[in-house]
Scaffold this active site. Structure first.
Site, mmCIF file in Angstrom:
data_model
loop_
_atom_site.group_PDB
_atom_site.id
_atom_site.type_symbol
_atom_site.label_atom_id
_atom_site.label_comp_id
_atom_site.label_asym_id
_atom_site.label_seq_id
_atom_site.Cartn_x
_atom_site.Cartn_y
_atom_site.Cartn_z
ATOM 1 N N TYR A 184 -17.116 -48.096 -41.254
ATOM 2 C CA TYR A 184 -18.005 -47.292 -40.460
ATOM 3 C C TYR A 184 -19.269 -47.945 -40.296
ATOM 4 C CZ TYR A 184 -22.231 -44.119 -40.505
ATOM 5 O OH TYR A 184 -23.380 -43.602 -40.258
HETATM 6 P P1 NAD Z 1 -22.723 -35.032 -37.726
HETATM 7 O O1 NAD Z 1 -21.153 -35.215 -37.830
HETATM 8 O O2 NAD Z 1 -23.219 -33.705 -38.124
HETATM 9 O O3 NAD Z 1 -23.029 -34.957 -36.029
HETATM 10 C C1 NAD Z 1 -22.304 -35.921 -35.257
HETATM 11 C C2 NAD Z 1 -22.204 -35.125 -33.798
HETATM 12 O O4 NAD Z 1 -21.476 -36.029 -33.037
HETATM 13 C C3 NAD Z 1 -20.712 -34.370 -34.142
HETATM 14 O O5 NAD Z 1 -21.223 -32.750 -34.205
HETATM 15 C C4 NAD Z 1 -19.816 -34.494 -33.142
HETATM 16 O O6 NAD Z 1 -18.975 -33.653 -32.722
HETATM 17 C C5 NAD Z 1 -20.483 -35.419 -32.061
HETATM 18 N N1 NAD Z 1 -19.700 -36.353 -31.627
HETATM 19 C C6 NAD Z 1 -18.997 -37.358 -32.153
HETATM 20 N N2 NAD Z 1 -18.445 -38.085 -31.121
HETATM 21 C C7 NAD Z 1 -18.514 -37.547 -30.088
HETATM 22 C C8 NAD Z 1 -18.456 -37.786 -28.585
HETATM 23 N N3 NAD Z 1 -17.540 -38.692 -28.446
HETATM 24 N N4 NAD Z 1 -18.789 -37.123 -27.793
HETATM 25 C C9 NAD Z 1 -19.717 -36.034 -27.977
HETATM 26 N N5 NAD Z 1 -20.122 -35.640 -29.298
HETATM 27 C C10 NAD Z 1 -19.293 -36.523 -30.279
HETATM 28 O O7 NAD Z 1 -23.482 -36.386 -38.320
HETATM 29 P P2 NAD Z 1 -24.800 -36.277 -38.627
HETATM 30 O O8 NAD Z 1 -25.128 -36.636 -39.872
HETATM 31 O O9 NAD Z 1 -25.970 -35.382 -37.934
HETATM 32 O O10 NAD Z 1 -25.089 -37.845 -38.006
HETATM 33 C C11 NAD Z 1 -25.800 -37.938 -36.809
HETATM 34 C C12 NAD Z 1 -26.114 -39.522 -36.367
HETATM 35 O O11 NAD Z 1 -26.720 -40.079 -37.140
HETATM 36 C C13 NAD Z 1 -24.699 -40.310 -36.614
HETATM 37 O O12 NAD Z 1 -24.329 -41.531 -35.430
HETATM 38 C C14 NAD Z 1 -24.520 -41.276 -37.859
HETATM 39 O O13 NAD Z 1 -23.943 -42.353 -38.063
HETATM 40 C C15 NAD Z 1 -25.962 -40.980 -38.039
HETATM 41 N N6 NAD Z 1 -26.741 -41.333 -39.220
HETATM 42 C C16 NAD Z 1 -26.646 -40.373 -40.238
HETATM 43 C C17 NAD Z 1 -27.179 -40.492 -41.344
HETATM 44 C C18 NAD Z 1 -27.016 -39.176 -42.354
HETATM 45 O O14 NAD Z 1 -27.291 -39.300 -43.604
HETATM 46 N N7 NAD Z 1 -26.633 -38.141 -41.900
HETATM 47 C C19 NAD Z 1 -27.572 -41.388 -41.809
HETATM 48 C C20 NAD Z 1 -27.779 -42.589 -41.058
HETATM 49 C C21 NAD Z 1 -27.050 -42.477 -39.804
HETATM 50 C C1 UGA Z 2 -24.892 -41.187 -45.867
HETATM 51 C C2 UGA Z 2 -24.350 -40.527 -44.550
HETATM 52 O O1 UGA Z 2 -23.011 -39.842 -44.833
HETATM 53 C C3 UGA Z 2 -23.978 -41.618 -43.686
HETATM 54 O O2 UGA Z 2 -23.549 -40.997 -42.435
HETATM 55 C C4 UGA Z 2 -25.099 -42.530 -43.363
HETATM 56 O O3 UGA Z 2 -24.906 -43.492 -42.491
HETATM 57 C C5 UGA Z 2 -25.556 -42.997 -44.469
HETATM 58 O O4 UGA Z 2 -26.059 -41.859 -45.516
HETATM 59 C C6 UGA Z 2 -26.906 -43.886 -44.325
HETATM 60 O O5 UGA Z 2 -27.847 -43.829 -45.158
HETATM 61 O O6 UGA Z 2 -26.778 -44.759 -43.418
HETATM 62 P P1 UGA Z 2 -23.872 -42.219 -48.167
HETATM 63 O O7 UGA Z 2 -25.049 -42.906 -48.609
HETATM 64 O O8 UGA Z 2 -22.910 -42.918 -48.441
HETATM 65 O O9 UGA Z 2 -23.906 -42.157 -46.453
HETATM 66 O O10 UGA Z 2 -24.203 -40.506 -48.438
HETATM 67 P P2 UGA Z 2 -23.179 -39.285 -49.129
HETATM 68 O O11 UGA Z 2 -21.999 -39.390 -48.496
HETATM 69 O O12 UGA Z 2 -23.974 -38.338 -49.600
HETATM 70 O O13 UGA Z 2 -22.987 -39.920 -50.639
HETATM 71 C C7 UGA Z 2 -23.732 -40.715 -51.397
HETATM 72 C C8 UGA Z 2 -23.047 -41.133 -52.710
HETATM 73 O O14 UGA Z 2 -22.688 -39.814 -53.511
HETATM 74 C C9 UGA Z 2 -22.048 -42.204 -52.706
HETATM 75 O O15 UGA Z 2 -22.306 -43.047 -53.670
HETATM 76 C C10 UGA Z 2 -20.913 -41.325 -52.729
HETATM 77 O O16 UGA Z 2 -19.616 -41.948 -53.295
HETATM 78 C C11 UGA Z 2 -21.184 -40.265 -53.747
HETATM 79 N N1 UGA Z 2 -20.323 -39.080 -53.611
HETATM 80 C C12 UGA Z 2 -20.357 -38.306 -52.407
HETATM 81 C C13 UGA Z 2 -19.705 -38.450 -54.475
HETATM 82 O O17 UGA Z 2 -19.847 -39.052 -55.794
HETATM 83 N N2 UGA Z 2 -19.095 -37.445 -54.506
HETATM 84 C C14 UGA Z 2 -19.084 -36.560 -53.331
HETATM 85 O O18 UGA Z 2 -18.206 -35.622 -53.363
HETATM 86 C C15 UGA Z 2 -19.557 -37.292 -52.269
#
Ligand code: NAD
Ligand code: UGA
Length: 331
Positions: free
Chosen positions: A161
């Site tokens: 990822y």
């Molecule tokens: P999410 O899965 O809730 O939202 C992503 C959306 O993108 C989904 O609704 C999905 O259907 C849509 N999508 C995926 N591929 C597509 C395509 N080809 N065409 C149109 N739509 C498409 O995820 P999120 O947590 O809201 O994350 C949003 C963005 O932020 C992502 O790019 C993710 O990598 C990035 N990000 C998230 C976090 C986090 O902590 N949530 C942290 C760092 C980066």
């Molecule tokens: C999150 C988001 O899911 C990613 O989309 C994003 O890119 C990333 O942050 C980011 O900062 O860039 P992550 O930090 O792995 O990724 O967040 P979680 O999925 O909430 O996991 C956090 C920690 O909880 C990890 O160590 C994971 O192993 C742990 N975890 C998660 C558990 O122990 N149990 C679970 O059921 C889920």
């Protein structure tokens, strides 16, 4: 409780495309922009008439003047018409989970995070959209020594990822560097985002769910992993600011610069819900880093951004949203 969507927002674009608008972060961003007066086109491949999460995320956007939602896949839809007269693109569409990116699903990550981004940048260039803000990730840094990660650090992504997110941000920046491209790019490295509508696979949601329902929580590892948890409203504010940041801004961390452990999250969830959490300990997962922590100085100097919501207040808002009846879920 944080006052969702009423915090002071920076100068807004006039007309914008939000990709991934049916997702966690995209739906909040689209809502804040539309409420502030931006004409927003939201695009997402998840169909809210078939996908309950998309329907729930989009519910607060129903009937908002200036918001138009389109169900389409960026991999094959006609993108140019979505960009007509747009002054900004917020590119949040993608596949976000760290751990499921190993194995056969990797091709979906490549398609969504890299190939769809390539199509979008080509369209942005053709349509001369002045600014694209792309959601990158703290995961591009990979393992650290526990200290803050700075935008100039050598990225060492530790999961498939994270490799696709590094490729995505660099691809956008490479397009922007072309002489014939008038789209400038700001790549925001978000640090673990939480708050209302958080994806149900994420840890904060799972801890709160366990505390509210009494169902067990699966903990990967010993819970000493630390994350620079960043509240959704703060993420939205930084993202909107990025649309107006200087042309050569490039990469910016969006994280507050401190972090908390998973055990801290469990303890807050327990005290907010007033109930014990039953923990099932499982092995650590490949690609999971021990610590994330942003160096927030660039976000402060270039975006004028700093976080406003602490972990306990943010988790309280998330828990309130999880317990609110669906028809009242405006947050
Ligand atoms: P999410 O899965 O809730 O939202 C992503 C959306 O993108 C989904 O609704 C999905 O259907 C849509 N999508 C995926 N591929 C597509 C395509 N080809 N065409 C149109 N739509 C498409 O995820 P999120 O947590 O809201 O994350 C949003 C963005 O932020 C992502 O790019 C993710 O990598 C990035 N990000 C998230 C976090 C986090 O902590 N949530 C942290 C760092 C980066
Ligand atoms: C999150 C988001 O899911 C990613 O989309 C994003 O890119 C990333 O942050 C980011 O900062 O860039 P992550 O930090 O792995 O990724 O967040 P979680 O999925 O909430 O996991 C956090 C920690 O909880 C990890 O160590 C994971 O192993 C742990 N975890 C998660 C558990 O122990 N149990 C679970 O059921 C889920």
């Amino acid at each position: 409780m944080p006052d969702t969507h009423s915090a002071a927002t920076p100068a807004i674009p006039r007309r914008a495309l939000v990709t991934g608008a049916a997702g966690f972060i995209g739906s909040h961003l689209a809502q804040t922009l539309a409420q502030a007066g931006t004409t927003v086109i939201g695009v997402d491949r998840r169909d809210p008439t078939r996908d309950q999460t998309a329907a729930t995320n989009l519910a607060p956007l129903h009937g908002l003047p200036g918001y138009l939602h389109i169900t389409a896949d960026l991999l094959n839809c006609a993108i140019d018409p979505l960009l007509f007269d747009a002054d900004a693109i917020f590119h949040l569409a993608g596949i976000p989970g760290v751990r499921p990116s190993w194995g056969p699903q990797f091709s979906e990550y490549v398609n969504a995070n890299i190939l769809a981004t390539q199509r979008l940048m080509d369209a942005a260039t053709r349509m001369r959209v002045p600014r694209l803000v792309v959601a990158s990730s703290s995961s591009v840094y990979g393992p650290t020594n526990g200290g803050p990660s700075t935008e100039g650090d050598h990225p060492r992504p530790a999961s498939p990822y994270a490799v696709t997110k590094l490729a995505e941000e660099q691809l956008c920046l490479a397009h922007a560097s072309r002489a014939d491209c008038s789209t400038s790019v700001v790549a925001l490295r978000y640090f673990t985002v939480y708050g209302p509508r958080q994806r149900p696979d994420m840890f904060t949601h799972r801890a709160l769910h366990a505390a509210l329902t009494g169902q067990p929580l699966r903990l990967y590892g010993d819970g000493h992993q630390r994350r620079d948890f960043t509240y959704i409203d703060d993420i939205v504010t930084a993202t909107i600011s990025a649309a107006r940041a200087p042309i050569d801004t490039g990469i910016v961390n969006v994280g507050g610069g401190s972090n908390a452990s998973l055990l801290d999250v469990i303890s807050i969830a327990k005290s907010l819900a007033g109930r014990e959490i039953h923990i099932h300990t499982d092995g650590t997962r490949n690609g999971d880093v021990l610590t994330t922590r942003a160096d927030p100085r660039r976000a402060r100097s270039v975006l004028g951004w700093q976080p406003t919501v602490d972990l306990t207040a943010g988790m309280r808002a998330q828990m309130d949203a999880m317990t609110r009846p669906a028809h009242q879920s405006a947050a």
